[in-house]
Design an enzyme around this catalytic site. Structure first.
Site, PDB file in Angstrom:
ATOM      1  N   ASN A 185       0.864  -1.178   0.000  1.00 18.09           N
ATOM      2  CA  ASN A 185       0.000   0.000   0.000  1.00 18.09           C
ATOM      3  C   ASN A 185       0.904   1.232   0.000  1.00 18.09           C
ATOM      4  O   ASN A 185       1.490   1.560   1.028  1.00 18.09           O
ATOM      5  CB  ASN A 185      -0.910  -0.029   1.241  1.00 18.09           C
ATOM      6  N   LYS A 236       0.112   4.295  -0.289  1.00 23.38           N
ATOM      7  CA  LYS A 236      -0.521   5.479   0.315  1.00 23.38           C
ATOM      8  C   LYS A 236      -0.269   6.712  -0.566  1.00 23.38           C
ATOM      9  O   LYS A 236      -0.176   6.588  -1.785  1.00 23.38           O
ATOM     10  CB  LYS A 236      -0.033   5.651   1.758  1.00 23.38           C
ATOM     11  N   HIS A 293      -9.637   1.137   4.994  1.00 21.74           N
ATOM     12  CA  HIS A 293      -8.343   1.303   5.661  1.00 21.74           C
ATOM     13  C   HIS A 293      -8.518   2.242   6.863  1.00 21.74           C
ATOM     14  O   HIS A 293      -9.333   3.164   6.820  1.00 21.74           O
ATOM     15  CB  HIS A 293      -7.320   1.877   4.672  1.00 21.74           C
ATOM     16  N   GLU A 330      -6.889   4.654   7.856  1.00 25.95           N
ATOM     17  CA  GLU A 330      -6.739   6.083   7.547  1.00 25.95           C
ATOM     18  C   GLU A 330      -8.020   6.627   6.917  1.00 25.95           C
ATOM     19  O   GLU A 330      -8.390   7.784   7.138  1.00 25.95           O
ATOM     20  CB  GLU A 330      -5.503   6.291   6.655  1.00 25.95           C
ATOM     21  N   GLU A 375      -5.366  -4.786  10.659  1.00 30.92           N
ATOM     22  CA  GLU A 375      -4.333  -3.776  10.875  1.00 30.92           C
ATOM     23  C   GLU A 375      -4.629  -3.025  12.177  1.00 30.92           C
ATOM     24  O   GLU A 375      -5.463  -2.104  12.187  1.00 30.92           O
ATOM     25  CB  GLU A 375      -4.313  -2.775   9.717  1.00 30.92           C
ATOM     26  N   GLY A 427       2.529   2.506  10.846  1.00 33.02           N
ATOM     27  CA  GLY A 427       3.472   3.607  10.693  1.00 33.02           C
ATOM     28  C   GLY A 427       4.192   3.995  11.969  1.00 33.02           C
ATOM     29  O   GLY A 427       4.836   5.035  12.038  1.00 33.02           O
ATOM     30  N   SER A 486       3.428  -1.938  10.385  1.00 35.62           N
ATOM     31  CA  SER A 486       4.884  -1.994  10.583  1.00 35.62           C
ATOM     32  C   SER A 486       5.487  -3.350  10.225  1.00 35.62           C
ATOM     33  O   SER A 486       6.408  -3.823  10.906  1.00 35.62           O
ATOM     34  CB  SER A 486       5.248  -1.587  12.012  1.00 35.62           C
TER      35      SER A 486
END
Ligand code: 13P
Length: 256
Positions: free
Chosen positions: A13, A15, A99, A101, A171, A177, A217
């Site tokens: 991904n 992003k 996701h 985010e 996730e 991150g 991560s």
């Protein structure tokens, strides 16, 4: 890797990174390092503006193309949106949906994720349905409730055949991150709970066939231990997927 018949899937991904030229270069580097006919599926998810060019560069070979999101309608007065038919038109075969985010930065709700999953499936594309708890939810012992709640909402209304057309990605938000990964045991426990819920909602064969990826991560150094868990069928990789060498090492860990 598990002894099951599930084929591992390693997804990058990207992003909000990379121009068209940079995306094409990275995609070529990934393709170059991806073994042909390997016992693993590999995909990359560039920004929308690079999808067409990346598809031109990689074709329909050993690296597949994914979008990072989509709208649930194909056309109409939806300024700023891109629908599944247009993603298929530029060569996507997978779409990442829900996701964290999208959920936590852009306020996307379960109901939108559900409609997107149904729309993507109706076009013969594979949704990668993301679920995951925030740190405060884990600390309050609500991990399973949150994750399974998101799963139930996203798959609402699907029959078993459609469910078999989905990939799930667990996730944990606190691991994305941050350099903090769930331990292989903690991740496996959530993956097992997701698979059990698929069995309850649908049936045993469906639960056994759906691939459940871990994300948060994932790096070359921790990939093998995560992928060795019986219910972890692959990885959804953010930061480490922006480096072709690191990503290739994670792909290798899925084959080993
Ligand atoms: P990182 O690998 O950078 O933690 O990102 C994970 C992720 O969000 C993949 O979708």
């Amino acid at each position: 890797m598990s002894a099951s018949s599930r084929r591992p899937l390693i997804a990058g991904n990207w992003k909000l990174h990379n121009t068209v030229a940079e995306s094409v270069e990275l995609a070529r580097a990934v393709l170059h390092r991806t073994p042909r006919d390997a016992a693993v599926d590999v995909l990359v998810a560039p920004v929308f503006t690079a999808l067409y060019a990346v598809h031109e560069a990689i074709g329909d070979g050993s690296v597949r193309l994914a979008a990072q999101d989509c709208h649930f309608e194909d056309r109409g007065a939806f300024t700023g949106e891109v629908g599944p038919a247009l993603l298929k038109d530029v060569g996507c075969t997978f779409v990442i949906l829900g996701h964290s985010e999208r959920r936590h930065v852009f306020g996307e709700l379960d109901e939108a994720v559900r409609r997107k999953v149904a729309a993507v499936l109706s076009h013969g594309l594979t949704p990668i349905v993301c679920v995951g708890e925030k740190l405060e939810e884990r600390e309050a012992d609500r991990t399973e409730a949150v994750v399974l709640g998101q799963l139930d909402a996203a798959l609402e209304g699907l029959d078993a055949e459609s469910a078999r057309g989905c990939v799930i990605a667990y996730e944990p938000v606190w691991a994305i991150g941050t350099g903090r990964t769930a331990s292989p045991e903690d991740a496996e426990a959530v993956h097992r709970a997701i698979r059990a819920r698929l069995g309850e909602r649908f049936d045993g064969p469906t639960a056994e066939s759906v691939r459940i990826l871990y994300g948060g991560s994932v790096k070359p150094a921790n990939a093998a231990a995560l992928l060795a868990q019986p219910d972890i069928d692959g990885a959804l990789v953010g930061g480490a997927s922006l480096d072709a060498e690191s990503f290739a090492e994670i792909v290798q860990a899925a084959i080993a």
